[in-house]
Design a protein around this motif. Structure first.
Motif, mmCIF file in Angstrom:
data_model
loop_
_atom_site.group_PDB
_atom_site.id
_atom_site.type_symbol
_atom_site.label_atom_id
_atom_site.label_comp_id
_atom_site.label_asym_id
_atom_site.label_seq_id
_atom_site.Cartn_x
_atom_site.Cartn_y
_atom_site.Cartn_z
ATOM 1 N N LEU A 131 20.927 38.505 -29.895
ATOM 2 C CA LEU A 131 19.419 38.573 -29.661
ATOM 3 C C LEU A 131 18.745 37.950 -30.741
ATOM 4 C CD1 LEU A 131 18.821 42.003 -27.999
ATOM 5 C CD2 LEU A 131 18.327 39.840 -26.748
ATOM 6 N N ASN A 176 19.574 34.192 -30.753
ATOM 7 C CA ASN A 176 18.854 33.552 -29.758
ATOM 8 C C ASN A 176 17.293 33.302 -30.170
ATOM 9 O OD1 ASN A 176 20.960 33.134 -28.207
ATOM 10 N ND2 ASN A 176 19.965 34.530 -26.610
ATOM 11 N N ALA A 231 15.903 39.572 -22.334
ATOM 12 C CA ALA A 231 17.246 39.626 -22.397
ATOM 13 C C ALA A 231 17.681 41.018 -22.367
ATOM 14 C CB ALA A 231 17.679 39.082 -23.658
ATOM 15 N N ASN A 281 14.833 30.127 -24.454
ATOM 16 C CA ASN A 281 15.366 31.775 -24.353
ATOM 17 C C ASN A 281 16.210 31.725 -23.219
ATOM 18 O OD1 ASN A 281 15.234 34.563 -25.468
ATOM 19 N ND2 ASN A 281 14.375 34.658 -23.509
ATOM 20 N N TYR A 282 15.686 31.333 -22.129
ATOM 21 C CA TYR A 282 16.471 31.403 -20.564
ATOM 22 C C TYR A 282 17.800 30.961 -20.822
ATOM 23 C CZ TYR A 282 18.018 30.431 -16.032
ATOM 24 O OH TYR A 282 18.759 30.371 -14.748
ATOM 25 N N SER A 313 20.085 32.666 -23.380
ATOM 26 C CA SER A 313 20.458 34.033 -22.763
ATOM 27 C C SER A 313 21.646 34.094 -21.867
ATOM 28 C CB SER A 313 19.106 34.565 -22.097
ATOM 29 O OG SER A 313 18.078 35.140 -22.996
ATOM 30 N N LEU A 332 24.020 34.141 -25.743
ATOM 31 C CA LEU A 332 24.032 35.678 -25.707
ATOM 32 C C LEU A 332 25.322 36.205 -24.905
ATOM 33 C CD1 LEU A 332 22.460 38.374 -26.343
ATOM 34 C CD2 LEU A 332 21.200 38.033 -24.421
#
Length: 729
Positions: A234, A237, A275, A343-344, A347, A351
């Motif tokens: 996290l 990211n 997330a 971020n998408y 993730s 992630l």
């Protein structure tokens, strides 16, 4: 969606390639940091293509009005005393030793004789003495013209901002030190002083936001996300998203301003909240006895579609901020939209990679079990709940209808801010800082003559009768002070240059146009617009023999910007709301789902703005942005709820509560995270950010309340009862 899930696992089979691609993009972003356009300038809120902005800039070039930096000196004595005047001359000498100051004008010109020597027109009383010496003699004004060295002028905006900060800091500290013995108060005003305070506000906010975000991540990790590898993923990211977003701002030369300081807060907060759905889905499966790999496969499969659609809607919502007429707000929307996309993607790549190495151990998931009990308690009283919602919504509509535009860029700082204090002092001793200008010329390009001067006198008399007008200054003041007629003035003007007459601030160099300046009382945006319309009505009837420009002034220009921005944000909100209803109707193959999604996202905003109005709130730059951006945020929880609930055809009460049992606790966590993150804006020294932060927190909390309290009632009342009725038939 199955193909996307398959692609995610194919990428995981090539981690080296994945991280090389991420590293290349990161290095590309970092390499552009030197191109960052961090402008700390009030004028950056206006589009360079805006007609009012262009007219204002043209006026500044046409007339020499060096109003960027005013220094006011206040004392309990009278500045007309010889001792104080002697000290003032010495002080002026010290200021002139500063290479960054190119000229000093104002009251010093009168005591140094510069306002009287070599003048062609002689005056009994100088027409502008009252503009630099207060009536009681306790305050004087100096106009400082500062010019950056060539090396600084050729650098980027950040370097120029640092130069301005250093220069004003030195001028202020040296002045305070010199006059300390005499108990003289020093106040700085003008656009340079305003920009200086913007820069200070930006530094103040960033110094609070950075540790605040770290603190929130630590709290969320300590209380809820106790898996180290998930926390590492996290944090990585969020860090990568910030770097890539700054890289976009740099390479695209996006305009960043004081309001942009809130962008990192939104990015990190949303990244952590989104997330969380992956983590809690994974942990729930671990607690159910699944292996770490099985749990990870399950959470990716279940959450991929909601994450995809929620990211799309958030990107769409923030992209609508580009409808704003203000470049910093356009950049605000683009940067957050891009960050959500980053971020998408991260993730479901990096992630997931770190999550594969997380240890499978039982951990308690959240402490939001009572949320379900609250929802069940509420669902037993459907009529009371629905009646209450209808009643409060009607009252909210009545309250929101009373919202007014009350924006003022000069009030964006606290009452103790130096610029706010100096503005109050300028109003106390002089005519204030709320200026408007009219450029007046003949219908044909020629030297101004009797027709133009006669109209100026007539226009001035009308303006002085208006209660909003404090003072009016124009070329006629010089004619009256010199005791000459218009014919004689025309001859003198024809025989001498504007510079010889020292009228550069009110006459253009070609003598074709002149400037009439109004000093107005402090007014809100709507009051400025109404005053403009009133004067325009008078001009349409009486200005038939001359050419009069539209009113020009930073405050009025900002008033128009505020209105245009508010209208555009309202339009973007309506578009996003309709798009959400259509999307849910298509995904769930039910118009009822679409209608419920519309209610769940419209009513929280309606109620919050109703409460805002009842507490004396108004529409401003910050509050209008909330309309444009918040729907894209709160819709995410709605999508997670709707997409994880059974379809209309198979919905039962037991299935509904089973699905809500899984989703509502996670939504409670994301709401808490977003509310905590956005609450950081409450410490901002910049009013638009503080207002944006407060309203955003309230909207998120209200939206959570609707999801918990209203959604089960609607489902049970409309969908499940509908299914029951069908089965009976």
């Amino acid at each position: 969606m199955a193909s996307q899930v398959s692609l995610i696992w194919k990428i995981q089979q090539r981690p080296i390639t994945m991280f090389i691609a991420i590293a290349i993009l990161t290095l590309l972003a970092i390499s552009g940091f030197e191109r960052l356009k961090l402008d700390i300038d009030f004028s950056d809120y206006f589009s360079p293509a805006d007609k009012r902005y262009m007219a204002q800039k043209s006026m500044s070039e046409q007339f020499e009005r060096h109003d960027q930096l005013w220094m006011m000196l206040e004392t309990s004595e009278d500045w007309r005393q010889q001792s104080l005047q002697t000290q003032l001359i010495e002080f002026i000498g010290r200021l002139e030793a500063n290479s960054d100051i190119s000229s000093i004008q104002g009251y010093n010109q009168f005591i140094q004789g510069l306002a009287h020597t070599d003048k062609i027109l002689s005056y009994k009383t100088h027409p502008r003495l009252a503009s630099v010496l207060s009536a009681n003699g306790q305050a004087i004004l100096l106009r400082l013209q500062i010019e950056p060295p060539q090396a600084v002028a050729e650098q980027n905006a950040l370097t120029q901002s640092q130069w301005l900060d250093n220069v004003l800091q030195k001028i202020d500290s040296d002045s305070q030190q010199y006059w300390q013995v005499n108990s003289v108060n020093i106040y700085l005003n003008g656009t340079h002083a305003l920009n200086w305070q913007y820069a200070k506000v930006l530094r103040h906010d960033l110094s609070w936001f950075a540790p605040g975000l770290l603190g929130i991540i630590f709290i969320m990790a300590a209380l809820f996300i106790r898996q180290k590898m998930w926390v590492v993923g996290l944090c990585l990211n969020n860090g990568l998203t910030l770097v890539l977003t700054l890289g976009l701002a740099a390479w695209c030369q996006l305009t960043l301003a004081a309001i942009s300081a809130f962008v990192p807060v939104i990015i990190v907060t949303l990244g952590l909240a989104y997330a969380a759905h992956l983590y809690f889905g994974w942990q729930a499966q671990i607690n159910a006895g699944k292996t770490a790999q099985q749990a990870l496969s399950y959470t990716v499969k279940v959450n991929q579609a909601p994450l995809f659609y929620s990211s799309i809607t958030t990107i769409f919502g923030f992209s609508l901020l580009t409808l704003s007429p203000s470049p910093p707000i356009q950049s605000f929307g683009l940067l957050v939209a891009f960050a959500v996309l980053c971020n998408y993607l991260l993730s479901l790549t990096s992630l997931v990679f770190f999550a594969k190495y997380a240890k499978a151990k039982h951990e308690p998931i959240l402490n939001f079990d009572k949320v379900i009990q609250l929802g069940k308690f509420n669902a037993k009283r459907p009529l009371a709940v629905m009646l209450g919602i209808v009643l409060f919504s009607v009252l909210s509509l009545m309250s929101v209808a009373k919202l007014t535009l009350n924006d003022d860029p000069l009030s964006y700082f606290s009452s103790a801010n130096p610029f706010t204090v100096s503005s109050q002092k300028m109003s106390q001793y002089f005519s204030g800082i709320n200026l408007q200008h009219y450029v007046i010329a003949g219908l044909e390009p020629k030297q101004i003559d009797k027709a133009e001067v006669s109209f100026i006198y007539k226009f001035s008399r009308y303006l002085k009768l208006q209660p909003q007008v404090v003072d009016v200054q124009h070329i006629g003041d010089w004619i009256k002070a010199a005791g000459i007629g218009q014919t004689q003035f025309r001859q003198i003007l024809a025989q001498n240059s504007v510079a010889d007459l020292r009228l550069q601030s009110e006459l253009s160099a070609d003598k074709y146009s002149t400037l009439l300046t109004l000093y107005l009382q402090p007014m809100t945006a709507m009051e400025l617009i109404q005053f403009e319309q009133k004067v325009n009505t008078w001009l349409a009837e009486h200005a038939t023999s001359v050419d009069v420009s539209p009113p020009l002034g930073s405050n009025l220009q900002f008033a128009h910007l505020s209105i245009d921005n508010a209208n555009n944000m309202l339009l973007s909100f309506a578009v996003a709301l309709i798009a959400l209803a259509i999307l849910l109707s298509i995904l769930k193959k039910s118009c009822l789902f679409g209608f419920m999604g519309l209610l769940l996202n419209f009513l929280p905003l309606l109620w919050v703005f109703a409460v805002w109005q009842l507490n004396g709130g108004f529409i401003s730059l910050g509050t209008a942005v909330v309309l444009g951006m918040m729907l894209g945020i709160i819709v995410d929880d709605t999508l997670h709820l709707m997409l994880k609930l059974p379809d209309e055809q198979t919905m039962t009460t037991a299935m509904m509560w089973h699905s809500l049992q899984k989703v509502l606790p996670v939504i409670s966590f994301t709401t808490l995270t977003i509310a905590l993150g956005f609450s950081l804006g409450l410490v901002s020294a910049f009013t638009p950010i503080a207002q944006l932060s407060l309203l955003s927190c309230l909207v998120v909390i209200f939206a959570w309340g609707f999801d918990v309290l209203m959604l089960p009632v609607l489902f049970q009342r409309w969908l499940i009862n509908k299914q029951t009725q069908k089965s009976l038939d």
